[in-house]
Design a protein around this motif. Structure first.
Motif: not given
Length: 351
Positions: A131-144
């Motif tokens: 799986g990807s260990y990149g930062n793309g998931a972290a950058v979109r958490v705000a709405p949740l």
């Protein structure tokens, strides 16, 4: 959550606007090579304010997709969010240049359909199953986090699920949960206290990593704690934390920038904590748009929309979008609060 819960919609807007500005401003400086060095603060300032249009990247597009899905459905639904994120790629060809390995997940969804039982498979199978260990998931958490701003456990559960849609590596998912915890904390503070803030996050990471002997995020945050206390030189900070696309590098660095900017920073001449945050985050170099976006979300969450300067908003293309989405998310949550209050009132009457 109680009927007496006070919802501060200005913080909702501040969080999403802060993330958006960080992405747009940071996108002007994004570095793709390895071992990127910090950027001179004066160069950052001169470049920012010589440009009259800052454009968003995939970080903002996907954050908006998550927010719009929540607004349209009234809650987090994994397949609904997946469809909205995929639409960002397939319905807007001009945006495709921003998407890298995540597009493989989107193509798999398009080929096989977005189904509840299989929606997580493509991300889990990337990179030979790691799986990807990149930062793309972290950058979109705000709405949740905003949707669950009075319920940390629910926020973390939904962040875990949302992250796993595109990132199958545990370091990416835990990085996203750490970023979510930082935004959650920022939404509830009234006075800036970096020492208390970082202590809270370290405690969170200890619990999150109780099953991991290496304590990756806990160790990174202890370094952040030291840097905040010692006023460490930016080159030393970047050397220790990294500034690349890995969640393990970008998330701790973004947290450092947000907390360090709570008080004056040498060489950054402004009284605005938000301006300091964005300039400092960009000056760290590397994956500047994502790092500045995450730092901006944290800072925007505690200062609110009203304290983000027009000077930072004006150059951003379509800055109205995150402001509208922030207000809409606040409305969705308020409706949820009102329904719970009405249900409790009805139950009391029946009793």
């Amino acid at each position: 959550m109680t009927s007496e819960t006070v919802l501060d919609s200005a913080r909702f807007r501040g969080c999403l606007i802060g993330a958006y500005i960080g992405d747009c401003a940071g996108g002007l400086f994004k570095q793709t090579k390895r071992d990127c060095q910090p950027i001179a603060v004066q160069h950052v300032v001169d470049t920012l304010f010589s440009k009259n249009c800052w454009l968003p990247t995939d970080a903002s597009y996907l954050t908006s997709a998550v927010a719009r899905s929540i607004v349209d459905s009234g809650s987090f639904i994994d397949v609904h969010v997946a469809q909205y994120m995929a639409d960002c790629y397939f319905e807007f060809p001009e945006r495709r240049k921003f998407f890298t390995t995540i597009k493989d997940v989107f193509f798999a969804w398009k080929l096989n359909g977005i189904k509840t039982k299989t929606v997580y498979f493509p991300a889990a199978q990337q990179f030979r199953g790691s799986g990807s260990y990149g930062n793309g998931a972290a950058v979109r958490v705000a709405p949740l986090v905003l949707l669950n701003c009075f319920d940390l456990d629910s926020a973390l559960k939904e962040v875990d699920e949302s992250s796993s849609l595109t990132h199958g590596n545990l370091l990416a998912v835990r990085g996203a949960k750490l970023q979510a915890r930082a935004i959650f904390e920022a939404l509830h503070i009234h006075q800036p206290d970096a020492a208390s803030f970082i202590a809270t996050l370290i405690s969170f990471c200890k619990k999150m990593e109780v099953d991991n002997q290496f304590k990756f995020y806990s160790n990174r945050l202890r370094k952040v704690q030291t840097f905040l206390a010692d006023n460490t030189d930016p080159k030393a900070v970047v050397s220790a934390l990294g500034n690349g696309i890995k969640a393990l590098e970008a998330v701790p660095l973004a947290i450092y920038c947000a907390l360090r900017a709570m008080t004056p920073v040498a060489g950054i001449i402004t009284e605005s904590a938000f301006d300091r945050c964005i300039i400092l985050a960009i000056s760290m170099g590397g994956d500047t748009n994502v790092i500045a976006s995450m730092a901006g979300a944290i800072t925007g969450a505690w200062i609110g929309n009203g304290r983000i300067s027009v000077l930072m908003k004006m150059p951003c293309y379509d800055i109205e979008e995150p402001e509208v989405l922030g207000s809409e998310l606040a409305r969705v949550l308020q409706e949820r609060i009102d329904k719970i209050a009405a249900f409790k009132k009805e139950m009391n009457i029946r009793v």
